[in-house]
Design a protein around this motif. Structure first.
Motif, PDB file in Angstrom:
ATOM      1  N   THR A  99       0.856  -1.176   0.000  1.00 21.04           N
ATOM      2  CA  THR A  99       0.000   0.000   0.000  1.00 21.04           C
ATOM      3  C   THR A  99       0.892   1.224   0.000  1.00 21.04           C
ATOM      4  O   THR A  99       1.785   1.340   0.837  1.00 21.04           O
ATOM      5  N   THR A 100       0.660   2.154  -0.916  1.00 20.56           N
ATOM      6  CA  THR A 100       1.476   3.351  -0.989  1.00 20.56           C
ATOM      7  C   THR A 100       0.890   4.422  -0.077  1.00 20.56           C
ATOM      8  O   THR A 100      -0.268   4.790  -0.209  1.00 20.56           O
ATOM      9  N   VAL A 101       1.689   4.910   0.872  1.00 22.02           N
ATOM     10  CA  VAL A 101       1.280   6.009   1.744  1.00 22.02           C
ATOM     11  C   VAL A 101       2.385   7.053   1.720  1.00 22.02           C
ATOM     12  O   VAL A 101       3.517   6.779   1.354  1.00 22.02           O
ATOM     13  N   HIS A 102       2.040   8.267   2.109  1.00 15.79           N
ATOM     14  CA  HIS A 102       2.990   9.363   2.012  1.00 15.79           C
ATOM     15  C   HIS A 102       3.614   9.729   3.356  1.00 15.79           C
ATOM     16  O   HIS A 102       4.614  10.425   3.401  1.00 15.79           O
ATOM     17  N   GLU A 103       3.012   9.280   4.456  1.00 19.39           N
ATOM     18  CA  GLU A 103       3.502   9.719   5.747  1.00 19.39           C
ATOM     19  C   GLU A 103       3.273   8.643   6.802  1.00 19.39           C
ATOM     20  O   GLU A 103       2.246   7.967   6.812  1.00 19.39           O
ATOM     21  N   GLY A 104       4.234   8.497   7.699  1.00 16.68           N
ATOM     22  CA  GLY A 104       4.132   7.522   8.776  1.00 16.68           C
ATOM     23  C   GLY A 104       5.471   7.386   9.475  1.00 16.68           C
ATOM     24  O   GLY A 104       6.464   8.008   9.085  1.00 16.68           O
ATOM     25  N   VAL A 105       5.517   6.565  10.511  1.00 19.74           N
ATOM     26  CA  VAL A 105       6.757   6.324  11.256  1.00 19.74           C
ATOM     27  C   VAL A 105       7.553   5.253  10.518  1.00 19.74           C
ATOM     28  O   VAL A 105       7.050   4.156  10.277  1.00 19.74           O
ATOM     29  N   ASP A 106       8.786   5.568  10.150  1.00 15.96           N
ATOM     30  CA  ASP A 106       9.558   4.601   9.381  1.00 15.96           C
ATOM     31  C   ASP A 106      10.223   3.565  10.287  1.00 15.96           C
ATOM     32  O   ASP A 106      10.172   3.645  11.518  1.00 15.96           O
ATOM     33  N   LYS A 107      10.844   2.575   9.679  1.00 15.02           N
ATOM     34  CA  LYS A 107      11.386   1.434  10.412  1.00 15.02           C
ATOM     35  C   LYS A 107      12.527   1.837  11.337  1.00 15.02           C
ATOM     36  O   LYS A 107      12.660   1.295  12.446  1.00 15.02           O
TER      37      LYS A 107
ATOM     38  N   ALA B 265      -1.335  -2.643   7.291  1.00 10.72           N
ATOM     39  CA  ALA B 265      -1.693  -2.167   5.953  1.00 10.72           C
ATOM     40  C   ALA B 265      -0.599  -2.441   4.937  1.00 10.72           C
ATOM     41  O   ALA B 265      -0.764  -2.152   3.754  1.00 10.72           O
ATOM     42  N   ASN B 266       0.527  -3.000   5.395  1.00 12.92           N
ATOM     43  CA  ASN B 266       1.657  -3.274   4.504  1.00 12.92           C
ATOM     44  C   ASN B 266       2.075  -2.018   3.751  1.00 12.92           C
ATOM     45  O   ASN B 266       2.320  -2.025   2.554  1.00 12.92           O
ATOM     46  N   ALA B 267       2.185  -0.920   4.489  1.00 10.76           N
ATOM     47  CA  ALA B 267       2.511   0.361   3.880  1.00 10.76           C
ATOM     48  C   ALA B 267       3.999   0.668   3.916  1.00 10.76           C
ATOM     49  O   ALA B 267       4.456   1.606   3.275  1.00 10.76           O
ATOM     50  N   GLY B 268       4.775  -0.113   4.678  1.00 10.85           N
ATOM     51  CA  GLY B 268       6.194   0.194   4.822  1.00 10.85           C
ATOM     52  C   GLY B 268       6.435   1.303   5.826  1.00 10.85           C
ATOM     53  O   GLY B 268       7.570   1.688   6.086  1.00 10.85           O
ATOM     54  N   LEU B 269       5.351   1.824   6.398  1.00 12.03           N
ATOM     55  CA  LEU B 269       5.392   2.857   7.428  1.00 12.03           C
ATOM     56  C   LEU B 269       4.295   2.551   8.439  1.00 12.03           C
ATOM     57  O   LEU B 269       3.292   1.926   8.098  1.00 12.03           O
ATOM     58  N   ILE B 270       4.485   3.010   9.676  1.00 12.65           N
ATOM     59  CA  ILE B 270       3.437   2.850  10.669  1.00 12.65           C
ATOM     60  C   ILE B 270       2.488   4.041  10.541  1.00 12.65           C
ATOM     61  O   ILE B 270       2.832   5.166  10.889  1.00 12.65           O
TER      62      ILE B 270
END
Length: 272
Positions: free
Chosen positions: A110-118, A148-153
């Protein structure tokens, strides 16, 4: 105007034009200065408004968090402010990372633009929750939070993950730990997965001919304890039943939850 003739001389006309031009420039510069000041104020107000709006949780997200977590409204609002601060700590992304969607074994990306990274998430686990474990376990905890499998939280994952960490029931934490240990998300913890999870848990002695033999022996012991239906692998139902009988088996394959002291400390900070 000449006193003798009563006519306006060219010199006087030029002087008047210069004065009028000067007055016009003065008035124009005054208007420009006021306009610039007004624009600066508007820009500052807009920036402050944008910042406040980013730090303020939306009604939709607030209601969803109240429904899906064990937090109160004020706790959710406080946790959202912490979330916004963590986002500001994200490492800068490369152009390739900005254009690519994350992929994972847990579902479609899922592509998202903002979140907490790993990177920031791992630091949070270490510094705030005192979870010090291997890279693989850290990555698995991140993947399970990132539903959501976004690569970000993203915010929804943030609240749900913290709810399990801080206020989760035994059933919720059991399902969470199982998901962390189920490396390929197929619904079972197999011998191969146990081997990967446990191989670094034993202290290897220099005289050991085959250090992995000790891990294999440990796997057999664990299977006898957790494999309720004796099919050679551990299902979620096996795991739930085993933890109900012996809660100490909750983190049988590695640390993936905060201890009580870390939870209490974080909750105290959250209420400040």
């Amino acid at each position: 105007m000449s006193k003798a003739t009563g006519k306006t001389t060219p010199t006087n006309m030029r002087g008047g034009a210069v004065i009028l031009r000067s007055i016009s420039i003065f008035l124009t510069s005054g208007r420009s200065a006021r306009a610039l000041n007004q624009q600066a104020v508007k820009t500052k107000v807009k920036k402050m408004s944008d910042k406040d709006s980013k730090n303020k949780i939306s009604v939709r997200l607030l209601e969803a968090a109240k429904r899906d977590t064990h937090f109160s409204r004020s706790e959710i609002e406080g946790l959202y402010k912490v979330y916004r601060k963590l986002i500001s700590m994200n490492r800068p992304k490369t152009n390739q990372e900005k254009g690519a969607a994350s992929s994972s074994i847990m579902g479609k990306p899922t592509t998202v633009h903002e979140g907490v990274d790993k990177v920031v998430f791992r630091e949070l686990l270490h510094s705030s929750f005192d979870i010090v474990t291997e890279d693989m376990m850290m990555d698995r905890i991140f993947c399970v939070w990132d539903k959501a499998n976004a690569g970000l939280i993203i915010p929804e994952a943030w609240f749900c993950g913290l709810s399990i960490f801080l206020r989760g029931t035994l059933a919720e934490q059991t399902d969470f730990c199982f998901s962390v240990y189920d490396l390929n998300a197929d619904g079972y913890i197999t011998k191969d997965e146990m081997f990967q999870l446990l191989r670094n848990s034993l202290i290897k002695q220099p005289q050991d001919e085959d250090p992995d033999e000790g891990v294999k022996d440990l796997i057999e012991i664990v299977l006898r304890k957790l494999d309720k239906d004796k099919d050679g692998k551990i299902s979620l139902e096996d795991y739930r039943q085993s933890v109900l009988e012996e809660p100490l088996l909750l983190e049988a394959f590695g640390r993936c939850l905060p201890n009580e002291r870390a939870r209490d400390t974080f909750i105290t900070t959250m209420k400040m």
